[in-house]
Design a protein around this motif. Structure first.
Motif, PDB file in Angstrom:
ATOM      1  N   THR A  49       0.908  -1.186  -0.081  1.00  0.00           N
ATOM      2  CA  THR A  49      -0.109   0.137  -0.086  1.00  0.00           C
ATOM      3  C   THR A  49       0.912   1.236  -0.001  1.00  0.00           C
ATOM      4  O   THR A  49       0.262   2.326   0.055  1.00  0.00           O
ATOM      5  N   ILE A  50       2.266   1.169   0.024  1.00  0.00           N
ATOM      6  CA  ILE A  50       2.900   2.289   0.066  1.00  0.00           C
ATOM      7  C   ILE A  50       3.276   2.631  -1.454  1.00  0.00           C
ATOM      8  O   ILE A  50       3.772   1.825  -2.280  1.00  0.00           O
ATOM      9  N   CYS A  51       3.315   3.968  -1.645  1.00  0.00           N
ATOM     10  CA  CYS A  51       3.653   4.349  -3.180  1.00  0.00           C
ATOM     11  C   CYS A  51       5.100   4.977  -3.021  1.00  0.00           C
ATOM     12  O   CYS A  51       5.563   5.728  -2.240  1.00  0.00           O
ATOM     13  N   HIS A  52       5.795   4.456  -4.064  1.00  0.00           N
ATOM     14  CA  HIS A  52       7.201   4.996  -4.099  1.00  0.00           C
ATOM     15  C   HIS A  52       7.559   5.997  -5.305  1.00  0.00           C
ATOM     16  O   HIS A  52       8.533   6.022  -5.848  1.00  0.00           O
ATOM     17  N   CYS A  53       6.537   6.745  -5.519  1.00  0.00           N
ATOM     18  CA  CYS A  53       6.634   7.748  -6.576  1.00  0.00           C
ATOM     19  C   CYS A  53       7.767   8.712  -6.006  1.00  0.00           C
ATOM     20  O   CYS A  53       8.048   9.130  -4.910  1.00  0.00           O
ATOM     21  N   GLU A  54       8.093   9.578  -6.856  1.00  0.00           N
ATOM     22  CA  GLU A  54       8.966  10.916  -6.793  1.00  0.00           C
ATOM     23  C   GLU A  54       8.190  11.887  -5.895  1.00  0.00           C
ATOM     24  O   GLU A  54       8.848  12.173  -4.933  1.00  0.00           O
ATOM     25  N   ALA A  55       7.143  12.225  -6.112  1.00  0.00           N
ATOM     26  CA  ALA A  55       6.344  12.937  -4.871  1.00  0.00           C
ATOM     27  C   ALA A  55       6.240  12.443  -3.607  1.00  0.00           C
ATOM     28  O   ALA A  55       6.534  13.161  -2.568  1.00  0.00           O
ATOM     29  N   CYS A  56       6.077  11.083  -3.443  1.00  0.00           N
ATOM     30  CA  CYS A  56       6.056  10.571  -1.967  1.00  0.00           C
ATOM     31  C   CYS A  56       7.220  10.311  -1.540  1.00  0.00           C
ATOM     32  O   CYS A  56       7.428  10.607  -0.229  1.00  0.00           O
ATOM     33  N   GLN A  57       8.330  10.143  -2.349  1.00  0.00           N
ATOM     34  CA  GLN A  57       9.626  10.060  -1.573  1.00  0.00           C
ATOM     35  C   GLN A  57       9.802  11.414  -1.141  1.00  0.00           C
ATOM     36  O   GLN A  57      10.603  11.470  -0.091  1.00  0.00           O
ATOM     37  N   ALA A  58       9.784  12.484  -2.112  1.00  0.00           N
ATOM     38  CA  ALA A  58       9.931  13.889  -1.629  1.00  0.00           C
ATOM     39  C   ALA A  58       9.421  14.176  -0.346  1.00  0.00           C
ATOM     40  O   ALA A  58      10.063  14.913   0.608  1.00  0.00           O
ATOM     41  N   LYS A  59       8.183  13.776  -0.148  1.00  0.00           N
ATOM     42  CA  LYS A  59       7.475  13.960   1.087  1.00  0.00           C
ATOM     43  C   LYS A  59       7.973  13.560   2.101  1.00  0.00           C
ATOM     44  O   LYS A  59       8.055  14.036   3.300  1.00  0.00           O
ATOM     45  N   ASN A  60       8.399  12.253   2.175  1.00  0.00           N
ATOM     46  CA  ASN A  60       8.815  11.442   3.107  1.00  0.00           C
ATOM     47  C   ASN A  60      10.309  12.033   3.663  1.00  0.00           C
ATOM     48  O   ASN A  60      10.520  11.900   4.724  1.00  0.00           O
ATOM     49  N   ARG A  61      11.068  12.467   2.817  1.00  0.00           N
ATOM     50  CA  ARG A  61      12.414  12.965   2.866  1.00  0.00           C
ATOM     51  C   ARG A  61      12.102  14.307   3.729  1.00  0.00           C
ATOM     52  O   ARG A  61      12.812  14.624   4.515  1.00  0.00           O
ATOM     53  N   ARG A  62      10.887  15.065   3.089  1.00  0.00           N
ATOM     54  CA  ARG A  62      10.746  16.292   3.951  1.00  0.00           C
ATOM     55  C   ARG A  62      10.230  15.984   5.313  1.00  0.00           C
ATOM     56  O   ARG A  62      10.771  16.917   6.236  1.00  0.00           O
ATOM     57  N   LEU A  63       9.629  14.887   5.345  1.00  0.00           N
ATOM     58  CA  LEU A  63       9.110  15.095   6.868  1.00  0.00           C
ATOM     59  C   LEU A  63      10.068  14.375   7.798  1.00  0.00           C
ATOM     60  O   LEU A  63      10.129  14.703   8.868  1.00  0.00           O
ATOM     61  N   HIS A  64      11.042  13.479   7.077  1.00  0.00           N
ATOM     62  CA  HIS A  64      12.046  13.045   7.991  1.00  0.00           C
ATOM     63  C   HIS A  64      13.220  14.060   8.458  1.00  0.00           C
ATOM     64  O   HIS A  64      13.707  14.015   9.517  1.00  0.00           O
ATOM     65  N   ALA A  65      13.304  15.254   7.548  1.00  0.00           N
ATOM     66  CA  ALA A  65      14.272  16.232   7.546  1.00  0.00           C
ATOM     67  C   ALA A  65      13.668  17.358   8.604  1.00  0.00           C
ATOM     68  O   ALA A  65      14.611  17.925   9.157  1.00  0.00           O
ATOM     69  N   SER A  66      12.520  17.349   8.636  1.00  0.00           N
ATOM     70  CA  SER A  66      11.784  18.551   9.377  1.00  0.00           C
ATOM     71  C   SER A  66      11.826  18.143  10.755  1.00  0.00           C
ATOM     72  O   SER A  66      11.059  18.997  11.511  1.00  0.00           O
ATOM     73  N   LYS A  67      12.193  16.792  11.222  1.00  0.00           N
ATOM     74  CA  LYS A  67      12.107  16.679  12.578  1.00  0.00           C
ATOM     75  C   LYS A  67      13.201  16.166  13.294  1.00  0.00           C
ATOM     76  O   LYS A  67      12.939  15.227  14.007  1.00  0.00           O
ATOM     77  N   PRO A  68      14.192  17.161  13.250  1.00  0.00           N
ATOM     78  CA  PRO A  68      15.481  16.629  14.009  1.00  0.00           C
ATOM     79  C   PRO A  68      15.351  16.992  15.437  1.00  0.00           C
ATOM     80  O   PRO A  68      15.936  16.146  16.244  1.00  0.00           O
ATOM     81  N   LYS A  69      14.566  17.801  15.711  1.00  0.00           N
ATOM     82  CA  LYS A  69      14.342  18.430  16.980  1.00  0.00           C
ATOM     83  C   LYS A  69      13.313  17.456  17.889  1.00  0.00           C
ATOM     84  O   LYS A  69      13.797  16.888  19.002  1.00  0.00           O
ATOM     85  N   GLU A  70      12.525  16.756  17.133  1.00  0.00           N
ATOM     86  CA  GLU A  70      11.506  15.917  17.707  1.00  0.00           C
ATOM     87  C   GLU A  70      12.357  14.582  17.935  1.00  0.00           C
ATOM     88  O   GLU A  70      12.217  13.604  18.937  1.00  0.00           O
ATOM     89  N   ARG A  71      13.231  13.928  17.055  1.00  0.00           N
ATOM     90  CA  ARG A  71      14.103  12.978  17.167  1.00  0.00           C
ATOM     91  C   ARG A  71      14.983  13.092  18.407  1.00  0.00           C
ATOM     92  O   ARG A  71      15.262  12.180  19.017  1.00  0.00           O
ATOM     93  N   PHE A  72      15.682  14.155  18.506  1.00  0.00           N
ATOM     94  CA  PHE A  72      16.573  14.519  19.662  1.00  0.00           C
ATOM     95  C   PHE A  72      15.913  14.621  20.994  1.00  0.00           C
ATOM     96  O   PHE A  72      16.343  14.013  21.874  1.00  0.00           O
ATOM     97  N   ILE A  73      14.626  15.103  21.060  1.00  0.00           N
ATOM     98  CA  ILE A  73      13.810  15.000  22.144  1.00  0.00           C
ATOM     99  C   ILE A  73      13.308  13.630  22.424  1.00  0.00           C
ATOM    100  O   ILE A  73      13.411  13.095  23.743  1.00  0.00           O
ATOM    101  N   GLN A  74      13.221  12.658  21.699  1.00  0.00           N
ATOM    102  CA  GLN A  74      12.753  11.283  21.642  1.00  0.00           C
ATOM    103  C   GLN A  74      14.026  10.700  22.509  1.00  0.00           C
ATOM    104  O   GLN A  74      13.793   9.600  23.570  1.00  0.00           O
TER     105      GLN A  74
END
Length: 777
Positions: A49-74
């Motif tokens: 059920t996961i799409c690996h299109c270019e737009a979805c991969q860009a969204k996943n990279r953006r979400l992963h890169a936009s949460k360094p503070k949350e990962r540090f707090i975790q």
């Protein structure tokens, strides 16, 4: 009389017990919250059920890169929990090593003799110990001697023995001891002033500051974290424009105060916004920006900027700068909550209009507001094809879906193709890109809705005027691909599907033949009109005096064959006694009443069936045991208790590569009157439709008797072209008159007698009463 004695802990043992207990009460819930189990699918099923299109991969990279503070707090939280449990283990070990001071008093143990010793042995032991521990002797101990004397009295003196047996002490009841679980060094000496200062700082500085900050922030927002000025803005414009078109609703959404820096500090305003927004307005070709609207705040710069960004998103335009892209992501994250607030305000204004306090918004206003949400989530315009929700499909490629051989206009028709036909339709795509399309179709929902209308009454289940009617709606969610088509990853064989009629037809429907689909017929007629030659337009026409042209046979929509009626004339579709004789047509998903005349029937076949239903003798009532009734009541009560539980906000993740965050599938369910354009019930937001969900929708029956037709609507806030409608036709009868009972007459006579006696006794006190009710005022 025994008193009370308060004393601090000398050794600190009770303080450590208190500290460990309180520490555990805070550590255990905190650890569960940090290490909470996240429900996740199996990786194999999740990959389907996961799409690996270019737009979805860009969204996943953006979400992963936009949460360094949350990962540090975790990570910090994990370390805190581990250190906390280490400290808890050390404290528990220290507490286990503490020896308790309180020991139960035992005179036999003090004297060092057995419990079965005689009086002679007790006296002899007392004399021997007295010689050793007497204070006059060398090396004697006063404390030990007093304990020996006390133990000897407890075993020989009658009164002392009685006190020891009753109170555990030969001296009788003593003062009640209260221990304060604080070490003595903490409240004595120089440390007492620091303890007092800490109390002052915590309870007079920190606590008021925290409460004040929370209160100041909470009064700015409503229950759904919406700014109160935004709520007032929605009330004003929806009340001002009850018949609101889509364009007007879109402009009001863009004017929300969440997008204005004056009310929201998260909004960033830059000096380059004027130039960049003007360039963006030139790129966006829409009348939504060219209109000269002077209404405030629709004409404010922040509103125009938000409108331009949302329009560019819905047209899938490339923004000129990364700053505008970050602003767009902030706008989109707020839109679903804001749209749901507008929906609730429409429902509230509808209720207020019945009391004359507001203008009732039309049903089209509510539907236009709901339409915005899936368009913004998917990044589509209102006239775009729903096929654009699939990855790797663009406007230029849609011409392959509609031609002389086929007319694929929605996802359902695309799924109904055989896998070979689907692959040939997008043969320009690579295998991995086609796999992304299949994965997306697996994640897109296909929901079926079944409605059962009842009146929950023990005596009579018929619908009467002003009665509370309950519509039990059952929603079943399936995968779009598994329901309407053949899944390449499953065991289904596409070759076994029935072929469609016609030489050029390539779409085979699973529910009904494509030749009987009215939408498909209209599409074929349009294609024939477009493909007809100019010299063939007048072909076949006759002169005015010629013979009349034969009318083509009207295409009858496909309907499943009616089941044979039984001996008593009842059709194969069983009529439930509790559903007031309502029959649901499976082909049209329309609930109709039994007592329907021949003139109201659409076809002769329907009228014959309904005539058989109305004229057939009613079957004898089934024998129902009391245990069955009790079980039904138990099920109803269990459903009521289940509704009181907290509703989950997790259903299924939405395929929305242009939306800034992970979006869950939500739905709006409401009942309306299409004929009068009126909203009957408040839209229910369904947030936990995973596989199957049952929802009870209650509404008051109309005041006047007659036959009414309401429509149950289900709208998605995430996907386009997923709306479901089901008509509910019901007969409202006159309200029954409650017959008087002789016992009620006796009760009314007693009440009148009591009133007369009370008025005679209290006639003198009425003039001196302090409160008087004036009807004129």
């Amino acid at each position: 009389m025994a008193g009370m004695n308060f004393q601090y802990d000398e050794t600190g043992s009770t303080f450590y017990y208190f500290l460990v207990s309180f520490y555990a009460l805070a550590l255990i819930p905190f650890s569960i919250w940090v290490f909470r189990a996240k429900e996740d699918k199996d990786p194999k099923d999740k990959d389907k059920t996961i799409c690996h299109c270019e737009a979805c991969q860009a969204k996943n990279r953006r979400l992963h890169a936009s949460k360094p503070k949350e990962r540090f707090i975790q990570k910090i939280l994990y370390i805190v929990v581990i250190v906390g449990w280490v400290l808890f283990a050390w404290a528990a070990y220290k507490v286990a090593q503490i020896k308790t001071d309180h020991v139960e008093y035992d005179p036999y143990e003090v004297l060092g003799i057995d419990r079965g010793s005689s009086d002679k042995e007790i006296r002899q032991q007392y004399r021997d110990l007295s010689k050793v521990h007497h204070p006059d002797k060398s090396g004697g101990d006063d404390t030990m001697f007093l304990r020996i004397a006390k133990a000897y009295a407890a075993l020989t003196d009658a009164e002392s023995r009685k006190n020891w047996e009753e109170y555990g002490n030969p001296d009788g009841p003593g003062a009640m001891q209260f221990g304060i679980a604080l070490p003595k060094w903490l409240v004595e000496g120089n440390t007492s002033i620091w303890v007092l200062m800490s109390y002052v700082i915590v309870f007079m500085v920190i606590l008021p500051a925290v409460v004040g900050t929370w209160w100041y922030k909470s009064i700015k927002y409503s229950g759904d974290k919406i700014l109160l000025p935004t709520t007032q803005l929605y009330y004003y414009f929806i009340n001002k424009t009850p018949n609101m078109v889509f364009k007007r609703a879109f402009m009001i959404l863009a004017a929300s105060f969440e997008f204005w820096k004056r009310h929201n500090n998260e909004v960033v305003e830059r000096p380059t916004d004027d130039e960049e927004v003007r360039q963006l307005m030139r790129d966006v070709s829409s009348t939504y920006l060219n209109e000269k609207n002077r209404e405030q705040p629709l004409c404010f710069p922040y509103s125009v900027k938000a409108r331009a960004l949302l329009l560019a998103h819905m047209q899938r335009l490339q923004l000129p700068s990364t700053h505008l892209h970050s602003d767009l992501l902030h706008l989109l994250s707020k839109c679903p909550t804001l749209i749901n607030e507008m929906v609730q305000i429409c429902a509230q204004l509808t209720a207020m209009s019945k009391a004359g306090h507001a203008t009732k918004p039309r049903l089209e206003t509510l539907e236009n507001i709901m339409k915005m949400c899936p368009l913004l989530v998917q990044g589509l315009w209102e006239n775009n094809s729903p096929l654009l929700m699939l990855p790797h499909i663009s406007e230029q490629q849609l011409k392959h879906f509609v031609n002389k051989k086929r007319a694929i206009r929605n996802l359902k028709q695309f799924c109904q193709l055989a896998d070979e036909d689907r692959r040939s339709l997008v043969k320009h795509l690579e295998d991995q890109e086609y796999k992304n399309i299949i994965n997306t179709l697996r994640s897109i929902p296909a929901v079926t809705m079944q409605c059962d209308m009842k009146v929950l009454d023990d005596e009579d289940n018929s619908i009467t005027a002003n009665a509370i009617v309950t519509v039990m709606v059952t929603l079943t969610r399936e995968s779009m691909l598994s329901k309407y088509g053949s899944d390449p990853g499953s065991l289904a064989n596409a070759a076994d599907w029935p072929a469609a009629e016609g030489e050029d037809a390539e779409v085979a429907l699973d529910d009904e033949p494509p030749a009987d689909d009215p939408d498909m017929q209209e599409e074929e007629v349009e294609e024939k009109k477009k493909s007809s030659k100019p010299w063939e337009k007048n072909k076949g026409k006759k002169s005015k005096g010629g013979a009349k042209k034969k009318k083509p046979a009207a295409s009858v929509p496909y309907k499943p064959k009616a089941k044979q009626t039984s001996a008593n004339g009842v059709a194969g579709a069983a009529v439930d006694k509790k559903s007031n004789g309502a029959v649901v047509k499976q082909g049209d998903e329309v609930a109709e009443t039994v007592g329907k005349s021949d003139e109201e029937s659409d076809t002769a076949q329907d009228s014959d069936v309904e005539h058989d239903l109305t004229t057939a003798p009613s079957p004898p009532p089934p024998q129902v045991d009391e245990e069955d009734d009790d079980w039904e009541e138990f099920e109803m009560e269990s459903k009521k208790h289940a509704k009181l539980e907290a509703t989950s906000l997790v259903s299924h993740s939405v395929h929305c590569p242009f939306f800034p965050s992970d979006k869950q599938e939500y739905w709006w369910l409401y009942l309306c009157d299409k004929k009068k354009s009126d909203l009957i019930t408040v839209p229910v937001r369904v947030t936990n439709l995973v596989d199957k969900q049952e929802i009870d929708v209650k509404f008051p029956a109309p005041k006047k008797p007659g036959v009414y037709t309401y429509t149950m609507c289900l709208k998605s806030d995430s996907y386009v072209d997923m709306d479901l409608f089901q008509n509910l036709k019901f007969d409202v009868k006159e309200q029954k008159v409650v017959e008087s009972h002789p016992q009620w007459d006796d009760m009314s006579d007693d009440e009148e007698h009591d009133d007369e006696s009370g008025s005679d006794e209290g006639s003198t006190s009425d003039d001196n009463s302090e409160f008087e009710y004036d009807e004129d005022n």
